[in-house]
Design an enzyme around this catalytic site. Structure first.
Site, short mmCIF file in Angstrom:
data_model
loop_
_atom_site.label_atom_id
_atom_site.label_comp_id
_atom_site.label_asym_id
_atom_site.label_seq_id
_atom_site.Cartn_x
_atom_site.Cartn_y
_atom_site.Cartn_z
N GLU A 118 0.85 -1.12 -0.06
CA GLU A 118 -0.05 0.09 0.07
C GLU A 118 0.86 1.20 -0.10
O GLU A 118 2.06 1.20 0.35
CB GLU A 118 -0.88 0.19 1.05
N LYS A 166 -3.70 -1.47 14.05
CA LYS A 166 -3.29 -0.69 14.68
C LYS A 166 -3.66 -0.40 16.19
O LYS A 166 -4.68 -0.48 16.47
CB LYS A 166 -3.35 0.85 14.10
#
Length: 302
Positions: free
Chosen positions: A24, A157
Site C-alpha cells: 500500500e 493498529k
C-alpha cells in the site's frame, strides 16, 4: 487510458505465474514522516525482491490506478501532498484525474482486480474506540470480505478497538489466522491480548489456506497475523502511556475520521522518542518478507 494499469514488470510476472506482492502507499504518504517514508518504501520493495517476488506498490497517479510504481511516482506519493484514497474514492479520482495514496481497502481491491494474491502492510484499519457513538469503522474490513487477497500484517493498529475489530471480521466472514501464533498481533506489541482460533506453522500451510478459499466458494480475503518477536516490540509500559495521552489529546482537540490514525501515529513517535517509528519499520519489513515467501510457495503450487 485504462483506469487500472499494472507496471510492465508486474504484468509480466502475473502472466508468467511468478510471485507478486502488493504494497500500500498510504504508509508512504501518511504513515511515516519524511524522509523516512521514501526510504522505507524502497526498503519494502527490496525486501520483497530479496525473497524472490516482484513488489507492486499501489497508488493513483493522474487518475490512473498504478499497480507497481516507478521512482518518480513513489516520490510524488511520499511528498505528503496527496490525499488518502479508499476504495470508494477510486471512481472520483479517476474521473477528476487526481492522484492519491491507496489505503488497505483500495490496495486490496486493486490487487485482487489484477490477480495478485498477497498483500503486505503494517497494520489494518478497524473499529475505532468509541465506535458505538461515532460509527467509525475502517472500510478495510468490508473490503477484505470482498477481495480475495491474503493480507500479511501485524494485526490492527493498537490505537483501535482490537476485540471489536476481530468481532467485525468474524461477522464479515473474513478468516484470521496467526503465523506461528494463536495470539493476534498487537502492531507495536507482540500480543494484543486477543486469542485466535487458528494458526499456520509455515509458509506452505499459509499458501495451502489461500488456495483453499476459492475452492470452498469463499470470495473473501484472509488476514495473516505476523507478530513482532518480543525482543523487537515497543516497551509495553511506554506503549500504554503513549496511547493514554494520545487518546486524551484526541478528545481534547476533537479530531475524528481520516485524521485520527495519522495524528496518533505521530503522537506515538513523539512520546516514544522515535521508538514506535523504528518498531513500525521492523514490522512492515518483516511482513513484506513473509508475504513474499508465501507468494513464492503459492506460485510453486506447494
Amino acid at each position: 487510458m485504462r483506469p487500472v494499469q499494472p507496471a510492465p514488470e508486474v504484468a509480466e510476472a502475473l502472466e508468467g505465474g511468478r510471485p507478486v506482492v502488493a504494497l500500500e502507499s498510504t504508509l508512504i504518504s501518511h504513515g511515516l514522516p519524511r524522509p523516512d517514508n521514501l526510504r522505507v518504501a524502497r526498503a519494502l520493495e527490496e525486501a520483497v525482491r530479496r525473497e524472490g517476488a516482484v513488489p507492486a506498490t499501489v497508488g493513483v497517479v493522474g487518475g490512473v490506478a498504478r499497480v507497481g510504481l516507478g521512482p518518480e511516482e513513489l516520490e510524488l506519493l511520499a511528498s505528503g501532498e496527496v490525499p488518502k484514497l479508499s476504495a470508494r474514492d477510486l471512481p472520483a479520482a479517476a474521473a477528476t484525474g487526481s492522484s492519491g495514496a491507496t489505503t488497505v481497502a483500495a490496495t486490496a481491491h486493486l490487487a485482487a482486480l489484477c490477480g495478485i494474491k498477497l498483500f503486505a502492510t503494517g497494520g489494518l484499519g478497524g473499529v475505532h474506540r468509541g465506535a458505538r457513538e461515532s460509527w467509525d469503522v475502517s472500510a478495510d474490513l468490508a473490503a477484505l470480505s470482498r477481495a480475495p487477497v491474503a493480507v500479511v500484517c501485524s494485526g490492527v493498529k493498537s490505537i483501535l478497538d482490537v476485540p471489536a475489530t476481530l468481532e467485525q471480521l468474524e461477522t464479515l466472514g473474513v478468516p484470521v489466522v496467526g503465523f506461528r501464533s494463536r495470539s493476534f498481533a498487537g502492531f507495536y506489541l507482540t500480543d494484543s491480548g486477543c486469542a485466535l482460533d487458528w494458526s499456520v506453522e509455515d509458509e506452505g500451510e499459509a499458501a495451502a489456506l489461500i488456495r483453499a478459499l476459492p475452492g470452498l466458494g469463499l470470495g473473501c480475503g484472509v488476514v495473516i497475523s505476523n507478530p513482532l518477536p518480543p525482543e523487537e516490540q515497543l516497551d509495553p509500559s511506554l506503549h500504554e502511556r503513549a496511547l493514554r495521552s494520545g487518546l486524551e489529546e484526541l478528545a481534547r482537540r476533537g479530531i475524528s475520521g481520516k485524521e485520527v490514525t495519522p495524528f496518533l501515529l505521530e503522537h506515538f513517535r513523539e512520546r516514544t522518542g522515535g521508538e514506535s517509528l523504528r518498531a513500525n519499520e521492523r514490522l512492515v519489513v518483516r511482513n513484506a518478507r513473509l508475504a513474499a515467501r508465501i507468494a513464492r510457495r503459492l506460485a510453486a503450487g506447494r
